[in-house]
Motif scaffolding. Structure first.
Motif, PDB file in Angstrom:
ATOM      1  N   GLN A 116      49.429  13.737  70.993  1.00 44.19           N
ATOM      2  CA  GLN A 116      50.065  14.695  70.097  1.00 44.19           C
ATOM      3  C   GLN A 116      49.031  15.631  69.463  1.00 44.19           C
ATOM      4  OE1 GLN A 116      51.838  13.251  66.364  1.00 44.19           O
ATOM      5  NE2 GLN A 116      53.647  14.425  66.943  1.00 44.19           N
ATOM      6  N   LEU A 117      47.918  15.069  69.003  1.00 43.46           N
ATOM      7  CA  LEU A 117      46.880  15.885  68.377  1.00 43.46           C
ATOM      8  C   LEU A 117      46.302  16.889  69.371  1.00 43.46           C
ATOM      9  CD1 LEU A 117      45.179  16.398  65.816  1.00 43.46           C
ATOM     10  CD2 LEU A 117      43.551  14.717  66.713  1.00 43.46           C
ATOM     11  N   SER A 118      46.050  16.446  70.588  1.00 45.28           N
ATOM     12  CA  SER A 118      45.494  17.338  71.614  1.00 45.28           C
ATOM     13  C   SER A 118      46.453  18.483  71.936  1.00 45.28           C
ATOM     14  CB  SER A 118      45.181  16.554  72.886  1.00 45.28           C
ATOM     15  OG  SER A 118      44.136  15.643  72.628  1.00 45.28           O
ATOM     16  N   GLU A 119      47.724  18.164  72.019  1.00 49.29           N
ATOM     17  CA  GLU A 119      48.715  19.213  72.283  1.00 49.29           C
ATOM     18  C   GLU A 119      48.769  20.215  71.131  1.00 49.29           C
ATOM     19  OE1 GLU A 119      53.498  19.672  73.052  1.00 49.29           O
ATOM     20  OE2 GLU A 119      52.535  17.792  73.593  1.00 49.29           O
ATOM     21  N   MET A 120      48.762  19.714  69.909  1.00 47.56           N
ATOM     22  CA  MET A 120      48.785  20.602  68.743  1.00 47.56           C
ATOM     23  C   MET A 120      47.542  21.485  68.709  1.00 47.56           C
ATOM     24  SD  MET A 120      50.201  18.033  65.795  1.00 47.56           S
ATOM     25  CE  MET A 120      50.227  19.279  64.518  1.00 47.56           C
ATOM     26  N   TYR A 121      46.396  20.893  69.012  1.00 45.09           N
ATOM     27  CA  TYR A 121      45.135  21.642  69.000  1.00 45.09           C
ATOM     28  C   TYR A 121      45.166  22.766  70.047  1.00 45.09           C
ATOM     29  CZ  TYR A 121      40.141  22.591  69.387  1.00 45.09           C
ATOM     30  OH  TYR A 121      38.920  23.210  69.428  1.00 45.09           O
ATOM     31  N   THR A 122      45.653  22.458  71.232  1.00 48.93           N
ATOM     32  CA  THR A 122      45.756  23.455  72.297  1.00 48.93           C
ATOM     33  C   THR A 122      46.678  24.601  71.880  1.00 48.93           C
ATOM     34  OG1 THR A 122      45.331  21.801  73.998  1.00 48.93           O
ATOM     35  CG2 THR A 122      46.430  23.831  74.705  1.00 48.93           C
ATOM     36  N   LEU A 123      47.831  24.268  71.333  1.00 50.53           N
ATOM     37  CA  LEU A 123      48.770  25.295  70.886  1.00 50.53           C
ATOM     38  C   LEU A 123      48.185  26.132  69.753  1.00 50.53           C
ATOM     39  CD1 LEU A 123      52.084  23.242  71.000  1.00 50.53           C
ATOM     40  CD2 LEU A 123      51.376  25.068  72.565  1.00 50.53           C
ATOM     41  N   TYR A 124      47.472  25.473  68.841  1.00 51.25           N
ATOM     42  CA  TYR A 124      46.827  26.180  67.735  1.00 51.25           C
ATOM     43  C   TYR A 124      45.857  27.229  68.277  1.00 51.25           C
ATOM     44  CZ  TYR A 124      43.682  26.911  63.765  1.00 51.25           C
ATOM     45  OH  TYR A 124      42.908  27.463  62.782  1.00 51.25           O
ATOM     46  N   HIS A 125      45.066  26.855  69.279  1.00 51.89           N
ATOM     47  CA  HIS A 125      44.130  27.814  69.866  1.00 51.89           C
ATOM     48  C   HIS A 125      44.850  28.931  70.596  1.00 51.89           C
ATOM     49  CE1 HIS A 125      40.016  26.890  68.982  1.00 51.89           C
ATOM     50  NE2 HIS A 125      40.416  25.649  68.824  1.00 51.89           N
ATOM     51  N   GLU A 126      45.989  28.637  71.197  1.00 53.07           N
ATOM     52  CA  GLU A 126      46.769  29.685  71.848  1.00 53.07           C
ATOM     53  C   GLU A 126      47.292  30.701  70.840  1.00 53.07           C
ATOM     54  OE1 GLU A 126      49.715  27.709  74.244  1.00 53.07           O
ATOM     55  OE2 GLU A 126      48.211  26.995  75.661  1.00 53.07           O
ATOM     56  N   LEU A 127      47.444  30.261  69.587  1.00 54.98           N
ATOM     57  CA  LEU A 127      47.864  31.168  68.514  1.00 54.98           C
ATOM     58  C   LEU A 127      46.683  31.954  67.941  1.00 54.98           C
ATOM     59  CD1 LEU A 127      50.321  28.855  66.523  1.00 54.98           C
ATOM     60  CD2 LEU A 127      50.918  30.838  67.922  1.00 54.98           C
ATOM     61  N   GLY A 128      45.485  31.682  68.450  1.00 52.64           N
ATOM     62  CA  GLY A 128      44.302  32.403  67.987  1.00 52.64           C
ATOM     63  C   GLY A 128      43.495  31.646  66.957  1.00 52.64           C
ATOM     64  N   GLY A 129      43.845  30.402  66.695  1.00 50.76           N
ATOM     65  CA  GLY A 129      43.124  29.619  65.695  1.00 50.76           C
ATOM     66  C   GLY A 129      41.805  29.086  66.227  1.00 50.76           C
ATOM     67  N   ASN A 130      40.880  28.838  65.305  1.00 47.83           N
ATOM     68  CA  ASN A 130      39.588  28.262  65.658  1.00 47.83           C
ATOM     69  C   ASN A 130      38.875  27.795  64.389  1.00 47.83           C
ATOM     70  OD1 ASN A 130      38.537  30.562  64.410  1.00 47.83           O
ATOM     71  ND2 ASN A 130      38.439  31.665  66.323  1.00 47.83           N
ATOM     72  N   GLY A 131      37.577  27.614  64.442  1.00 54.08           N
ATOM     73  CA  GLY A 131      36.781  27.342  63.263  1.00 54.08           C
ATOM     74  C   GLY A 131      36.796  25.905  62.801  1.00 54.08           C
ATOM     75  N   GLN A 132      37.152  25.703  61.554  1.00 53.58           N
ATOM     76  CA  GLN A 132      37.102  24.399  60.909  1.00 53.58           C
ATOM     77  C   GLN A 132      37.907  23.359  61.673  1.00 53.58           C
ATOM     78  OE1 GLN A 132      38.890  24.292  57.028  1.00 53.58           O
ATOM     79  NE2 GLN A 132      37.684  22.536  56.371  1.00 53.58           N
ATOM     80  N   VAL A 133      39.005  23.745  62.245  1.00 56.89           N
ATOM     81  CA  VAL A 133      39.856  22.814  62.991  1.00 56.89           C
ATOM     82  C   VAL A 133      39.084  22.224  64.170  1.00 56.89           C
ATOM     83  CG1 VAL A 133      41.921  22.629  64.428  1.00 56.89           C
ATOM     84  CG2 VAL A 133      42.018  23.854  62.277  1.00 56.89           C
TER      85      VAL A 133
END
Length: 79
Positions: free
Chosen positions: A43-60
């Protein structure tokens, strides 16, 4: 047209902030307990991948990388 695009970008930024908060919170929980279950990791890996697809990065990314180094246990062995 530009107004619609601007609103869409603002909405995506809000979604990314929400995902960032949720991912960091989960990482903190897993780091504190010292392990993740198979389901937690998936679940965490999927959320992380989707977060990056939204343009997120950095502290996460820092939290995610530290969390992924934890021991992963079968779902039924997490007591």
């Amino acid at each position: 047209m530009q107004e619609v695009a601007d609103k869409e970008c603002a909405d995506m930024a809000k979604i990314a902030r929400s995902w960032r908060y949720r991912i960091i919170t989960l990482c903190q929980i897993y780091l504190e307990q010292g392990f993740m279950t198979n389901s937690d990791y998936s679940q965490l890996s999927e959320m992380y991948t989707l977060y990056h697809e939204l343009g997120g990065n950095g502290q996460v990314t820092d939290f995610y990388n530290r969390t992924c180094q934890l021991r992963i246990v079968p779902d039924e062995d997490h007591h």
